[in-house]
Design a protein around this motif. Sequence first.
Motif, PDB file in Angstrom:
ATOM      1  N   LYS A 352      46.745  56.137  43.967  1.00  0.00           N
ATOM      2  CA  LYS A 352      47.604  57.221  43.493  1.00  0.00           C
ATOM      3  C   LYS A 352      47.506  57.360  41.979  1.00  0.00           C
ATOM      4  N   ARG A 353      47.450  56.242  41.280  1.00  0.00           N
ATOM      5  CA  ARG A 353      47.317  56.292  39.804  1.00  0.00           C
ATOM      6  C   ARG A 353      45.974  56.896  39.402  1.00  0.00           C
ATOM      7  N   ILE A 354      44.916  56.509  40.120  1.00  0.00           N
ATOM      8  CA  ILE A 354      43.589  57.079  39.839  1.00  0.00           C
ATOM      9  C   ILE A 354      43.626  58.591  40.048  1.00  0.00           C
ATOM     10  N   GLN A 355      44.270  59.009  41.132  1.00  0.00           N
ATOM     11  CA  GLN A 355      44.391  60.441  41.417  1.00  0.00           C
ATOM     12  C   GLN A 355      45.112  61.175  40.283  1.00  0.00           C
ATOM     13  N   GLU A 356      46.184  60.574  39.782  1.00  0.00           N
ATOM     14  CA  GLU A 356      46.947  61.195  38.703  1.00  0.00           C
ATOM     15  C   GLU A 356      46.111  61.299  37.427  1.00  0.00           C
ATOM     16  N   LEU A 357      45.338  60.250  37.105  1.00  0.00           N
ATOM     17  CA  LEU A 357      44.489  60.276  35.909  1.00  0.00           C
ATOM     18  C   LEU A 357      43.408  61.344  36.026  1.00  0.00           C
ATOM     19  N   LEU A 358      42.779  61.428  37.196  1.00  0.00           N
ATOM     20  CA  LEU A 358      41.720  62.422  37.391  1.00  0.00           C
ATOM     21  C   LEU A 358      42.275  63.841  37.299  1.00  0.00           C
ATOM     22  N   SER A 359      43.472  64.047  37.844  1.00  0.00           N
ATOM     23  CA  SER A 359      44.063  65.392  37.817  1.00  0.00           C
ATOM     24  C   SER A 359      44.390  65.835  36.393  1.00  0.00           C
ATOM     25  N   VAL A 455      42.671  40.533  36.704  1.00  0.00           N
ATOM     26  CA  VAL A 455      43.273  41.869  36.732  1.00  0.00           C
ATOM     27  C   VAL A 455      42.618  42.707  35.638  1.00  0.00           C
ATOM     28  N   VAL A 456      42.174  43.924  35.993  1.00  0.00           N
ATOM     29  CA  VAL A 456      41.486  44.775  35.022  1.00  0.00           C
ATOM     30  C   VAL A 456      42.205  46.104  34.792  1.00  0.00           C
ATOM     31  N   ALA A 457      43.215  46.413  35.621  1.00  0.00           N
ATOM     32  CA  ALA A 457      43.955  47.664  35.427  1.00  0.00           C
ATOM     33  C   ALA A 457      45.255  47.638  36.216  1.00  0.00           C
ATOM     34  N   PHE A 458      46.248  48.373  35.708  1.00  0.00           N
ATOM     35  CA  PHE A 458      47.537  48.578  36.393  1.00  0.00           C
ATOM     36  C   PHE A 458      48.238  47.255  36.705  1.00  0.00           C
ATOM     37  N   GLU A 459      48.302  46.365  35.727  1.00  0.00           N
ATOM     38  CA  GLU A 459      48.878  45.040  35.945  1.00  0.00           C
ATOM     39  C   GLU A 459      50.331  45.107  36.411  1.00  0.00           C
ATOM     40  N   ASP A 460      51.046  46.162  36.014  1.00  0.00           N
ATOM     41  CA  ASP A 460      52.456  46.274  36.384  1.00  0.00           C
ATOM     42  C   ASP A 460      52.667  46.441  37.880  1.00  0.00           C
ATOM     43  N   LEU A 461      51.601  46.749  38.616  1.00  0.00           N
ATOM     44  CA  LEU A 461      51.725  46.949  40.063  1.00  0.00           C
ATOM     45  C   LEU A 461      51.723  45.636  40.841  1.00  0.00           C
ATOM     46  N   GLY A 462      51.644  44.512  40.150  1.00  0.00           N
ATOM     47  CA  GLY A 462      51.658  43.228  40.858  1.00  0.00           C
ATOM     48  C   GLY A 462      50.444  43.084  41.753  1.00  0.00           C
ATOM     49  N   MET A 463      50.697  42.743  43.016  1.00  0.00           N
ATOM     50  CA  MET A 463      49.572  42.526  43.936  1.00  0.00           C
ATOM     51  C   MET A 463      48.782  43.811  44.196  1.00  0.00           C
ATOM     52  N   GLU A 464      49.330  44.978  43.810  1.00  0.00           N
ATOM     53  CA  GLU A 464      48.610  46.242  44.003  1.00  0.00           C
ATOM     54  C   GLU A 464      47.819  46.662  42.766  1.00  0.00           C
ATOM     55  N   ALA A 465      47.748  45.794  41.764  1.00  0.00           N
ATOM     56  CA  ALA A 465      46.921  46.063  40.596  1.00  0.00           C
ATOM     57  C   ALA A 465      45.443  46.109  40.998  1.00  0.00           C
ATOM     58  N   ILE A 466      44.592  46.613  40.091  1.00  0.00           N
ATOM     59  CA  ILE A 466      43.146  46.567  40.320  1.00  0.00           C
ATOM     60  C   ILE A 466      42.618  45.249  39.753  1.00  0.00           C
ATOM     61  N   TYR A 467      41.999  44.464  40.628  1.00  0.00           N
ATOM     62  CA  TYR A 467      41.345  43.221  40.234  1.00  0.00           C
ATOM     63  C   TYR A 467      39.830  43.444  40.251  1.00  0.00           C
ATOM     64  N   GLU A 468      39.141  42.615  39.510  1.00  0.00           N
ATOM     65  CA  GLU A 468      37.698  42.486  39.688  1.00  0.00           C
ATOM     66  C   GLU A 468      37.437  41.121  40.310  1.00  0.00           C
ATOM     67  N   PHE A 469      36.810  41.139  41.474  1.00  0.00           N
ATOM     68  CA  PHE A 469      36.421  39.907  42.163  1.00  0.00           C
ATOM     69  C   PHE A 469      34.930  39.678  41.973  1.00  0.00           C
ATOM     70  N   GLU A 470      34.569  38.427  41.835  1.00  0.00           N
ATOM     71  CA  GLU A 470      33.161  38.044  41.952  1.00  0.00           C
ATOM     72  C   GLU A 470      33.036  37.212  43.219  1.00  0.00           C
ATOM     73  N   VAL A 471      32.206  37.688  44.146  1.00  0.00           N
ATOM     74  CA  VAL A 471      32.147  37.068  45.467  1.00  0.00           C
ATOM     75  C   VAL A 471      30.764  36.486  45.736  1.00  0.00           C
ATOM     76  N   LYS A 472      30.752  35.544  46.676  1.00  0.00           N
ATOM     77  CA  LYS A 472      29.499  34.929  47.126  1.00  0.00           C
ATOM     78  C   LYS A 472      29.530  34.859  48.645  1.00  0.00           C
TER      79      LYS A 472
END
Length: 507
Positions: A352-359, A455-472
């Motif tokens: 929803k935040r991404i949508q608002e920024l794009l709009s 966490v790389v964006a929207f930290e105030d959203l708690g567990m709904e923030a945007i994280y960057e994961f590095e996976v294997k």
Amino acid sequence: MTTIINEQDFIQSIADAVQFISYYHPADYIQHLARAYEREENPAAKDAIAQILTNSRMCAEGHRPICQDTGVVNVFLKVGMNVRFETTLSLQELCDEGVRQGYLNPDNPLRASILTDPLFSRKNTRDNTPCIVSVELVPGDTVDIQIAAKGGGSENKAKFAMLNPGDSLVDWVMRTVPEMGAGWCPPGMLGIGVGGTAEKAMLMAKESLMGDIDMYELLQRGPQNKIEELRIELYEKVNSLGIGAQGLGGLTTVLDVKINTFPTHAASKPVAMIPNCAATRHAHFVLDGSGPAHLSPPSLDLWPDVHWAPDYNKSRQVDLNSLSKEDVASWQPGETLLLSGKMFTGRDAAHKRIQELLSKGEPLPVDLTNRVIYYVGPVDPVRDEAVGPAGPTTATRMDGFTEMMLSQTGLISMIGKAERGPVAIEAIRKHGSAYLMAVGGSAYLVSKAIQASKVVAFEDLGMEAIYEFEVKDMPVTVAVDSTGTSVHTTGPATWRKRIAEIPLVAI
């Protein structure tokens, strides 16, 4: 004789119980799921069940949550009328304090998912309170407590209808279960309430899920009344739909069906149905004034000898850091991938935040070009973990954002659980993208593939923030390929035909 229930004993019992159910499956669930695993003939469904069973044992051993969605806490209290509480708090406040202490336990912090305002601010309370409390006054001198942690994926699939008195419950269930999709993470169980009023039917359906799974024993001894006959009929007919584990098609969709009834108005037939997911979590205990409750851990001998591990011979290894549209186009429906590299996370609030920024024509906080987004809200890490349990959330909730994400951000693929709807599938086909499915109910297992997290964006959203994961070697299945073919359509259709040709036997 009056029983005194001490405030701290009550709070401690609730706190201990929410911790206990976060990492211990009930023994009856494990036993029935193990039978389903042995019987399953669909390789994709069998692999999914293997992941759930492996995850379950890992959580029992490591005392970490079975699912990243540690649920909304439901507390059912039967308070004896000879009981007196030594407290100035209400029963709601007592339960909330127990939940608060249990969810904020530093040794095993549980994910806070409860929002203060469902309509406007939707701000996270950060301690998973308030919980849902149901109270019944009964004769006696004890407090009987049943407690459950109900995940949003299965709770969102709750169904209710006011049938006409002559309408068939079986027909309604058989129409309704396919509409539920796989977002409730089968195999699980169905709780059904019939009668009373609208709210009574829903409460009975929820309460029925607190009972032991005993379908195997029921099938062996045979039904002894009409309710048991109806349970068996629904169990066999729902499994004949071929939905299977995670909606991939297979022999087992439900492990049991429970039914509670209550007298109702002559003009009415209220019916409610609520599923329990692969993260079935509940406990029962009694307070008698002698101190806090003690819950006995299940023996590890209950778990079958199932230890899922990546199959490098049958799975394609994918480098997310160099992913291209040509790579995505080569993926086949039902193919197993092992993902390595960097990905972003994002759920409803982030979309929803991404949508608002794009709009507004404003820049995004992250560059999604040729990247993959994982629909997940992880549990906080402890000790040496990169991240806590981090299984997928229901992908259909993001369907309305899919066209925007694929057409305006450069996103190339998505990961979640369960099926996608027609709007999302059309967007995937149109943009040559793909949707990958991780197994719901295997959150701790999945988290072991995550090597780093920030966490790389929207930290105030708690567990709904945007994280960057590095996976294997994160395991996923191609659920919708670049042509729009969905295994959640083809799989159940194939197994529905196969099941019609083979006899159903006890699981």
